[in-house]
Design an enzyme around this catalytic site. Structure first.
Site, PDB file in Angstrom:
ATOM      1  N   CYS A  86      59.194  39.244 -46.034  1.00  0.00           N
ATOM      2  CA  CYS A  86      59.389  38.268 -47.110  1.00  0.00           C
ATOM      3  C   CYS A  86      58.142  38.294 -47.970  1.00  0.00           C
ATOM      4  O   CYS A  86      57.032  38.144 -47.464  1.00  0.00           O
ATOM      5  CB  CYS A  86      59.601  36.861 -46.538  1.00  0.00           C
ATOM      6  SG  CYS A  86      59.647  35.603 -47.833  1.00  0.00           S
ATOM      7  N   HIS A 135      70.129  33.924 -38.720  1.00  0.00           N
ATOM      8  CA  HIS A 135      69.377  34.976 -39.416  1.00  0.00           C
ATOM      9  C   HIS A 135      68.002  35.048 -38.740  1.00  0.00           C
ATOM     10  O   HIS A 135      67.156  34.186 -38.960  1.00  0.00           O
ATOM     11  CB  HIS A 135      69.281  34.555 -40.892  1.00  0.00           C
ATOM     12  CG  HIS A 135      68.451  35.411 -41.781  1.00  0.00           C
ATOM     13  ND1 HIS A 135      68.998  36.223 -42.763  1.00  0.00           N
ATOM     14  CD2 HIS A 135      67.109  35.578 -41.890  1.00  0.00           C
ATOM     15  CE1 HIS A 135      68.027  36.827 -43.432  1.00  0.00           C
ATOM     16  NE2 HIS A 135      66.875  36.461 -42.918  1.00  0.00           N
ATOM     17  N   ASN A 165      63.866  41.912 -40.381  1.00  0.00           N
ATOM     18  CA  ASN A 165      64.986  41.303 -39.672  1.00  0.00           C
ATOM     19  C   ASN A 165      65.212  42.081 -38.382  1.00  0.00           C
ATOM     20  O   ASN A 165      64.763  43.218 -38.233  1.00  0.00           O
ATOM     21  CB  ASN A 165      66.265  41.423 -40.509  1.00  0.00           C
ATOM     22  CG  ASN A 165      66.137  40.770 -41.861  1.00  0.00           C
ATOM     23  OD1 ASN A 165      65.567  41.349 -42.779  1.00  0.00           O
ATOM     24  ND2 ASN A 165      66.650  39.570 -41.978  1.00  0.00           N
ATOM     25  N   ARG A 218      68.744  43.700 -49.448  1.00  0.00           N
ATOM     26  CA  ARG A 218      68.052  42.581 -50.109  1.00  0.00           C
ATOM     27  C   ARG A 218      66.796  42.175 -49.323  1.00  0.00           C
ATOM     28  O   ARG A 218      65.678  42.421 -49.746  1.00  0.00           O
ATOM     29  CB  ARG A 218      69.030  41.400 -50.272  1.00  0.00           C
ATOM     30  CG  ARG A 218      68.596  40.365 -51.291  1.00  0.00           C
ATOM     31  CD  ARG A 218      67.562  39.376 -50.785  1.00  0.00           C
ATOM     32  NE  ARG A 218      67.964  38.637 -49.599  1.00  0.00           N
ATOM     33  CZ  ARG A 218      67.144  37.880 -48.878  1.00  0.00           C
ATOM     34  NH1 ARG A 218      65.870  37.789 -49.230  1.00  0.00           N
ATOM     35  NH2 ARG A 218      67.558  37.252 -47.801  1.00  0.00           N
ATOM     36  N   ASP A 219      66.982  41.602 -48.143  1.00  0.00           N
ATOM     37  CA  ASP A 219      65.837  41.064 -47.386  1.00  0.00           C
ATOM     38  C   ASP A 219      64.880  42.195 -47.010  1.00  0.00           C
ATOM     39  O   ASP A 219      63.662  42.007 -46.947  1.00  0.00           O
ATOM     40  CB  ASP A 219      66.348  40.369 -46.112  1.00  0.00           C
ATOM     41  CG  ASP A 219      65.444  39.236 -45.659  1.00  0.00           C
ATOM     42  OD1 ASP A 219      64.369  39.067 -46.236  1.00  0.00           O
ATOM     43  OD2 ASP A 219      65.833  38.516 -44.708  1.00  0.00           O
ATOM     44  N   HIS A 245      64.460  37.036 -37.693  1.00  0.00           N
ATOM     45  CA  HIS A 245      63.496  38.113 -37.912  1.00  0.00           C
ATOM     46  C   HIS A 245      62.858  38.433 -36.564  1.00  0.00           C
ATOM     47  O   HIS A 245      62.734  37.575 -35.698  1.00  0.00           O
ATOM     48  CB  HIS A 245      62.437  37.684 -38.933  1.00  0.00           C
ATOM     49  CG  HIS A 245      62.937  37.760 -40.346  1.00  0.00           C
ATOM     50  ND1 HIS A 245      62.509  38.706 -41.232  1.00  0.00           N
ATOM     51  CD2 HIS A 245      63.871  37.038 -40.998  1.00  0.00           C
ATOM     52  CE1 HIS A 245      63.137  38.552 -42.390  1.00  0.00           C
ATOM     53  NE2 HIS A 245      63.981  37.534 -42.282  1.00  0.00           N
TER      54      HIS A 245
HETATM   55  N1  COA Z   1      67.171  35.481 -62.717  1.00  0.00           N
HETATM   56  C1  COA Z   1      66.402  36.021 -63.700  1.00  0.00           C
HETATM   57  N2  COA Z   1      65.489  35.341 -64.408  1.00  0.00           N
HETATM   58  C2  COA Z   1      65.347  34.032 -64.118  1.00  0.00           C
HETATM   59  C3  COA Z   1      66.097  33.406 -63.126  1.00  0.00           C
HETATM   60  C4  COA Z   1      67.051  34.175 -62.403  1.00  0.00           C
HETATM   61  N3  COA Z   1      67.792  33.649 -61.441  1.00  0.00           N
HETATM   62  N4  COA Z   1      65.740  32.107 -63.070  1.00  0.00           N
HETATM   63  C5  COA Z   1      64.795  31.912 -64.004  1.00  0.00           C
HETATM   64  N5  COA Z   1      64.549  33.092 -64.640  1.00  0.00           N
HETATM   65  C6  COA Z   1      63.607  33.342 -65.721  1.00  0.00           C
HETATM   66  C7  COA Z   1      63.674  32.303 -66.836  1.00  0.00           C
HETATM   67  O1  COA Z   1      64.670  32.691 -67.763  1.00  0.00           O
HETATM   68  C8  COA Z   1      62.285  32.346 -67.418  1.00  0.00           C
HETATM   69  O2  COA Z   1      62.171  33.516 -68.191  1.00  0.00           O
HETATM   70  P1  COA Z   1      61.100  33.618 -69.403  1.00  0.00           P
HETATM   71  O3  COA Z   1      59.743  33.460 -68.784  1.00  0.00           O
HETATM   72  O4  COA Z   1      61.339  34.989 -69.944  1.00  0.00           O
HETATM   73  O5  COA Z   1      61.459  32.493 -70.319  1.00  0.00           O
HETATM   74  C9  COA Z   1      61.417  32.567 -66.194  1.00  0.00           C
HETATM   75  O6  COA Z   1      62.276  33.186 -65.208  1.00  0.00           O
HETATM   76  C10 COA Z   1      60.818  31.293 -65.657  1.00  0.00           C
HETATM   77  O7  COA Z   1      61.875  30.362 -65.409  1.00  0.00           O
HETATM   78  P2  COA Z   1      61.647  29.055 -64.530  1.00  0.00           P
HETATM   79  O8  COA Z   1      62.923  28.319 -64.472  1.00  0.00           O
HETATM   80  O9  COA Z   1      60.428  28.326 -65.047  1.00  0.00           O
HETATM   81  O10 COA Z   1      61.402  29.699 -63.118  1.00  0.00           O
HETATM   82  P3  COA Z   1      60.109  29.658 -62.176  1.00  0.00           P
HETATM   83  O11 COA Z   1      59.017  30.484 -62.721  1.00  0.00           O
HETATM   84  O12 COA Z   1      59.819  28.244 -61.785  1.00  0.00           O
HETATM   85  O13 COA Z   1      60.723  30.434 -60.907  1.00  0.00           O
HETATM   86  C11 COA Z   1      62.674  31.078 -59.656  1.00  0.00           C
HETATM   87  C12 COA Z   1      61.863  29.930 -60.251  1.00  0.00           C
HETATM   88  C13 COA Z   1      63.688  30.450 -58.717  1.00  0.00           C
HETATM   89  C14 COA Z   1      63.359  31.843 -60.779  1.00  0.00           C
HETATM   90  C15 COA Z   1      61.709  32.036 -58.904  1.00  0.00           C
HETATM   91  O14 COA Z   1      60.898  31.278 -58.073  1.00  0.00           O
HETATM   92  C16 COA Z   1      62.417  33.075 -58.090  1.00  0.00           C
HETATM   93  O15 COA Z   1      63.083  33.942 -58.620  1.00  0.00           O
HETATM   94  N6  COA Z   1      62.290  33.022 -56.743  1.00  0.00           N
HETATM   95  C17 COA Z   1      62.973  33.923 -55.860  1.00  0.00           C
HETATM   96  C18 COA Z   1      62.145  34.191 -54.643  1.00  0.00           C
HETATM   97  C19 COA Z   1      62.839  35.141 -53.678  1.00  0.00           C
HETATM   98  O16 COA Z   1      63.657  35.945 -54.052  1.00  0.00           O
HETATM   99  N7  COA Z   1      62.447  35.010 -52.425  1.00  0.00           N
HETATM  100  C20 COA Z   1      62.986  35.842 -51.400  1.00  0.00           C
HETATM  101  C21 COA Z   1      64.356  35.442 -50.995  1.00  0.00           C
HETATM  102  S1  COA Z   1      64.408  34.022 -49.941  1.00  0.00           S
HETATM  103 ZN    ZN Z   2      65.127  36.822 -43.931  1.00  0.00          ZN
END
Ligand code: COA
Ligand code: ZN
Length: 305
Positions: free
Chosen positions: A240, A207, A249, A15-16, A209
């Site tokens: 990241c 955790h 990491n 994942r990371d 890095h």
């Molecule tokens: N899995 C899949 N799709 C998701 C989701 C999830 N967990 N959460 C939201 N979505 C989809 C929604 O269904 C929506 O889809 P659409 O555009 O087709 O309607 C779209 O994403 C936007 O949803 P919204 O609630 O407005 O999300 P956002 O754009 O504000 O983003 C997160 C919020 C949390 C989904 C996004 O920031 C994210 O995935 N971040 C993860 C970052 C990451 O992995 N960082 C590294 C690890 S620390």
């Molecule tokens: Zn990390």
């Protein structure tokens, strides 16, 4: 120095690590990586994340990976989730544990999940409630616990308040994360001393890095405080996507080698891990930073402990 006799290593490389590779990695290679980590005796693997594929396209195949893994008895498979939608996907995929993530820094929290810290805590409480009735364990990673690339210093009191709030809302383990390698050993010692006042040791993880090469010194500081749960990634894969110039990491083989050398039990077969590490380098197509995979074992008996 007193150190714990046994440490639980969680490999977060699938994942990371892989979320940060610019070349797409085949789902079959991700499955092979997870299977080989588990076969080498790594007790916990963070397999993928159930996040928006628009935000992190590298993790779009989380469900496929979970469906294909060979799951040895006792192994714990973890999925990172950012919100309730992610939790529902993770539960359907059959995770043993979900890892939630909240950044102690408001700026980084917004960039990472487009939420405030307060919204993150509310989502965390709702997920923890649901997970308790589903029989799924919940961990929380508290990112930027020792510093943020956008905000700089983070007040340790704030980090501990967030950790306590998460524990109160039903989170089992809090993992203090040095997302972009800004910690030093004394800073690690100080934060963990505070954490131990309210959180039982077996519910604290770290955790680190290795962005600025202090990762293993930080592990030693955490061991000195009795922490016995560490994340690392095979070959030092990682970074990241939301942190400029973040690197990987701490490498799992380097961590395990050091722990075995200190007489700390991990249950991991290091020789097997090194084979997988060499293969992983060929998959990503560039040199990866872990060192033991290059230098070999210092002593043959360190292969197992
Ligand atoms: N899995 C899949 N799709 C998701 C989701 C999830 N967990 N959460 C939201 N979505 C989809 C929604 O269904 C929506 O889809 P659409 O555009 O087709 O309607 C779209 O994403 C936007 O949803 P919204 O609630 O407005 O999300 P956002 O754009 O504000 O983003 C997160 C919020 C949390 C989904 C996004 O920031 C994210 O995935 N971040 C993860 C970052 C990451 O992995 N960082 C590294 C690890 S620390
Ligand atoms: Zn990390």
């Amino acid at each position: 120095m007193d150190v714990p006799p046994r440490v639980t290593v969680c490999d977060v490389g699938p994942r990371d690590g892989l979320q940060n590779e610019s070349t797409p990695i085949a789902t079959a290679d991700k499955v092979r990586l997870v299977n080989e980590l588990l076969a080498a005796g790594v007790p916990e693997v963070e397999v993928s994340s159930f996040v928006s594929p628009k935000w992190v396209p590298q993790m779009a195949d989380a469900e496929e990976i979970f469906a294909a893994i060979e799951r040895p008895a006792g192994a714990r498979l973890i999925g990172l989730v950012p919100n309730e939608h992610g939790y529902a996907r993770a539960r359907a995929a059959g995770v043993d544990r979900v890892e939630l993530v909240i950044m102690a820094s408001e700026t980084f929290q917004k960039k990472n999940v487009n939420m405030t810290v307060e919204q993150g805590l509310r989502a965390c409480a709702a997920i923890a409630r649901q997970a308790a009735s589903d029989g799924i364990e919940v961990g929380l990673a508290l990112g930027t616990s020792w510093g943020c690339p956008y905000e700089g210093h983070i007040d340790p009191a704030r980090v501990i308040d967030l950790a306590n709030a998460a524990i109160d809302s039903g989170v089992h383990t809090v993992s203090f994360a040095d997302t972009t390698g800004m910690a030093d050993p004394l800073h690690v010692d100080a934060l963990l001393r505070l954490a131990r006042r309210t959180i039982p040791l077996d519910r604290i993880a770290c955790h680190f890095h290795n962005t600025r090469n202090a990762g293993f010194a930080n592990v030693l500081a955490a061991l000195g405080q009795g922490v016995a749960r560490f994340d690392s990634s095979l070959a030092g894969l990682g970074g990241c996507p939301f942190a400029p110039r973040a690197t990987g990491n701490i490498g799992t083989e380097d961590l395990v080698h050091m722990l075995h050398g200190m007489g700390i039990h991990t249950g991991i077969d290091l020789a097997q891990l090194l084979e997988t590490s060499a293969w992983m380098e060929s998959v990503v197509g560039h040199v990866l930073p872990a060192q033991v995979s290059k230098a070999g074992l210092a002593f043959p008996e360190l292969a197992r402990s």
